[in-house]
Structure formats: structure tokens, C-alpha cells
Design a protein around this motif. Sequence first.
Motif, PDB file in Angstrom:
ATOM      1  N   ARG A  41      -6.959   0.635   4.203  1.00  0.00           N
ATOM      2  CA  ARG A  41      -7.437   1.535   3.159  1.00  0.00           C
ATOM      3  C   ARG A  41      -8.741   2.237   3.554  1.00  0.00           C
ATOM      4  O   ARG A  41      -8.896   3.443   3.368  1.00  0.00           O
TER       5      ARG A  41
ATOM      6  N   ALA B 162      -0.599   9.560   4.438  1.00  0.00           N
ATOM      7  CA  ALA B 162      -1.156   8.347   3.833  1.00  0.00           C
ATOM      8  C   ALA B 162      -0.098   7.264   3.699  1.00  0.00           C
ATOM      9  O   ALA B 162      -0.367   6.080   3.956  1.00  0.00           O
TER      10      ALA B 162
ATOM     11  N   ILE C  37      -1.178   3.850   5.555  1.00  0.00           N
ATOM     12  CA  ILE C  37      -2.003   3.006   4.685  1.00  0.00           C
ATOM     13  C   ILE C  37      -1.837   1.516   4.949  1.00  0.00           C
ATOM     14  O   ILE C  37      -2.797   0.751   4.884  1.00  0.00           O
TER      15      ILE C  37
ATOM     16  N   LYS D  56      -5.972  -4.495   3.066  1.00  0.00           N
ATOM     17  CA  LYS D  56      -4.726  -4.435   3.848  1.00  0.00           C
ATOM     18  C   LYS D  56      -4.270  -5.830   4.266  1.00  0.00           C
ATOM     19  O   LYS D  56      -5.048  -6.647   4.743  1.00  0.00           O
TER      20      LYS D  56
ATOM     21  N   GLY E 162       0.813  -1.212   0.000  1.00  0.00           N
ATOM     22  CA  GLY E 162       0.000   0.000   0.000  1.00  0.00           C
ATOM     23  C   GLY E 162       0.845   1.261   0.000  1.00  0.00           C
ATOM     24  O   GLY E 162       0.610   2.185  -0.789  1.00  0.00           O
TER      25      GLY E 162
ATOM     26  N   ILE F 258      -5.017   6.155  -2.561  1.00  0.00           N
ATOM     27  CA  ILE F 258      -5.651   4.843  -2.397  1.00  0.00           C
ATOM     28  C   ILE F 258      -6.415   4.428  -3.644  1.00  0.00           C
ATOM     29  O   ILE F 258      -6.534   3.235  -3.944  1.00  0.00           O
TER      30      ILE F 258
ATOM     31  N   SER G 147       1.552   3.897  -3.337  1.00  0.00           N
ATOM     32  CA  SER G 147       1.149   5.300  -3.203  1.00  0.00           C
ATOM     33  C   SER G 147       2.208   6.261  -3.733  1.00  0.00           C
ATOM     34  O   SER G 147       1.937   7.455  -3.875  1.00  0.00           O
TER      35      SER G 147
END
Length: 530
Positions: free
Chosen positions: A372, A363, A367, A496, A185, A425, A189
Amino acid sequence: MGLVGIQENGNGKMELSGVPNPLGIKNKYRRMDSELTEYGDEDLSNHHQKERSKSTRKYVFACAVFASLNSVLLGYDVGVMSGAIIFIQEDLKITEVQSEILVGCLSIISLLGSLAGGRTSDAIGRRWTMGLAAIVFQTGAVIMTLAPSFQVLMVGRLFAGVGIGFGIMIAPVYIAEISPTIARGSLTSFPEIFINLGILLGYVSNYVFSGLPVHINWRIMLAVGILPSVLIAFALCIIPESPRWLVMQNRVEEARTVLMKTNENEAEVEEKLTEIQLAAGTGNGEKYEEKAVWRELLSPSPAVCRMLITGLGIQCFQQITGIDATVYYSPEIFEAAGIKGNKKLLSATVAVGLSKTAFILVAIILIDKVGRKPLLYVSTIGMTVCLFSLGATLSFVRGGTVGITMALLSVCGNVAFFSVGIGPICWVLTSEIFPLRLRAQAAALGAVGNRVSSGLIAMSFLSVSRAITVAGTFFIFSALSALSVAFVYKLVPETKGKSLEQIELLFQNEHEWQGGQVEIGDVEHLVQKE
């Protein structure tokens, strides 16, 4: 536990020479110039594992950074055009409608690159598709820099848009395919970080060069966007190809080599390789045969249909809530709030760029810890409040110190909440939820939805705001943002901590898809741990 490499020194004491103590183990054997350490087989094994983990994390981090460089180009174009268009209008004497088309057409044109990008990345690989994106964009940037007229500017925008279309769909896919599950994640990003960095650089470029003569300043602003191509060329020599793409090409040994570099635990490499082969349909060593991917996307199974609803929905909501209009037309928004003078307007946009860039780091940190969905809730609810606040400010408190301050805080708050959640996201989810055989082209389809939404908003913002006022436009954006909260609640599952192959199974069951709850237990455990 036995001692390793023990020898007796001149004082009759036992000593370990030249052995580091990475585990911080205290030892009663101590001299003024050295510290004695006890080691066993388990300690050495732990030491080697920690060294490997450290090296792997650095390698994957570097790959994610290099893969995200194309995103700087998109961000820079978005940021720089918000200021450059003021001087282009003055220099080339273009109309307001032509300005809207020039600004907004990039997003519409980029769908050509996104549509072609999925097939291209399946044909020539993820890495070389990133290189192609940079070449096409730089061609457009050169044409725009030298453009003597609106028509030539539009030709440059055509090339730049196609290049951006390639870049925005392939970077998240590539990063998701090389990243370990625990950090996927955060790493996926990265393109959003670089988009924000590009926007900030664009704003700064506007401010720095705005004092030059009007027939030169906007050309220099656009020319600066050519510079990242040097770094992108270097990056292509460093990063490996996606192991999942290599498996699809039946290049299993090369895929194994890449997995050895990107996985912290060697023992898990074979297990992951087998999992990828099964997902790609090459588990029996058969040559991968390209299936009619588009036929499956256009006539999807129930599971793929759920994936498309989630992927396309989150991509469209990211844009129809007005983020690109806010960034592209921030000078017009601040002018409506009461700020006067180009220099002051452009300095206010720098504050917006700083907010957008700074909060993306929040984030990145959270994350893979809180998940999320919690970040999406914070983001969409926060944006709804800020967009409504901006509409109310422009309606009732415009002008004066209070009105300007509230407008600036509302815009900065909106872009900050965007960066905390739905901004990054959106791309993370799109790169995670589709099965390997569909991932590249489905992600391309999601990028098309994103770019079409962005283009429609950017190309209509000035006209709509003239018809119903800038305030009325932001009330509409606020209502759409409220709808995005409901969409996240109902149709976005939590991904996640799941492998790409496990996420695919989530969508097989409609109950799990619609009931993908926020993992509150995990969040509470995290809070207690910290």
C-alpha cells in the motif's frame, strides 16, 4: 511413483486413457492420437488443489464484482452531473449558487446513509444493506429524471445521496471480509474501479446526449443511472453473506460454509473460523452481544485512536486534494484553459474519464505485490506535481495550443495518479484496519469524513475560484496534497500480506504504527523474481 489406471493397448504398450495432464508432465509413452501421463497420489492431490483454487478465485472475484455494482451509481452521478448541470442551468434557470448546492449536496447528504449504514449492516447484514442502498438511490434517480423544478431536483438528490452513503461504506467492508489475505487489497479496490467506470459512463452519456433539446437531454442523462439496479437485484441472489457477520450473529455453520467457498485451502478454514470467533468475542460459543460501539469510537483506547487517525485521515486527504472538484467541474477548468464550445468541453472530459479508469488497473495489479505505502507515495507525490502544474498553466500559459495541452495533461495526470494510489487504497485501508466489532461503524465514520470533505470542496469550488481564480484554487490543492505525503509517511502502516486480525495487532504498538515501513525487501524480491 506408482502408475494409475494403466492398461495395455493392442500394440503391447502401456497406455493411460481419459486422464488429463494439467501439470504438463512429459512422458515417453506417446501415440499419434493420445499422450500418456504418469500419475501418483501426490499428482492427483495437486490437481484437485489447483482445481479448487481456480474455482475459489473465480467465486470470490464474482462476489467482489457484484458487491461493487453500487459504486457505479456514485461514479455515474459524479460524471454525469459535470455535464448535465450545464443544461439544467439553461433549462430550469437556476443560479450559480444553486448549481453548487445541487452538485455538492450529494456528498453532504450521503453522510446520512454512511452513518446509518454501519448500524444497518450490523443489524440486517452486509448483503441486504447493499440491496437497500440500490433501492434508495434508484428512487432518487427517478425523482431527478422527472423533476420539474430545482426544489424537486433537491428531493431526488436527497434520496440519491442517502443511497450512495449506504453503498460506498458497505462494499469495501463486505469485500474485505470475504477475501483471502493474499488478494484482499486488489479485490477491495474493485469499488474504486466501478466508481471510475461510472464516471467514464457519465462523461460518455453527457457527450452522446448533449445534442438533444435542452429540456430533454439532461433528463435522459440522469435516467440512464437507473439501469444498474437490474444487475444489483441479480447480484443479491448470487453473493453470500459475510462470514464475519455470520459469526457475529452466532451462525457459525453458515460462516463455515461460506469460508469453504472463499478459501483455497480447506485445511485453513477451521483455523480462520476460530480466529474470527476470537475476534468477534464468540470463541466460547457464547451468543454475540452488541457492545456500545459508538461509545468505544467516541472514547477510544490508544489502539483504536491510532486506527481512527489513520482511517479518517486518509479518507479526508483523498477528498481535500480536490479530486471531486476536478471531476465535477472539469468543463469549467478546461474553459479556463481556453477550450470553447460545449461539445469540445465534454469531449475533453471523456479523456479525463479514460485516464482515471485506465490507471485504476495499475493499482489493482500492484497493490498486493508492492504494498500500500509505495503506491501511496507515487500517488500523492504525482498528484502534488500535477496540481501545481495545472495552477501554473492556468496562471501563465492559459489559452493557445500549448496552454490547453498542458492543462489537459495536468488534469489527466492528476486523476491518473489518484487512481494509482490514494483513490482505491483509501477504501482498502479503512476496511482493513478496524477490529471486527467496530469495522462496519468505523468504516461508516470514515465514509462520513470522506463525503463531508467532498461536499465542502464541491460546494465551494466555484465561489473560491471566483475569489482567488481557478489557478489559485489548484495551488491550494497542491499544498494539501504535499501534506498528504507527510501523513502517509508518518501515520500509515503497511498492511500488505497480513490478515485482518494481524493488522489489528499492528495498532497495539505505537512504534509499529508510526514505523510501519515500506517493505522494500519484498519489493526487491518481487523485482528479482520477475
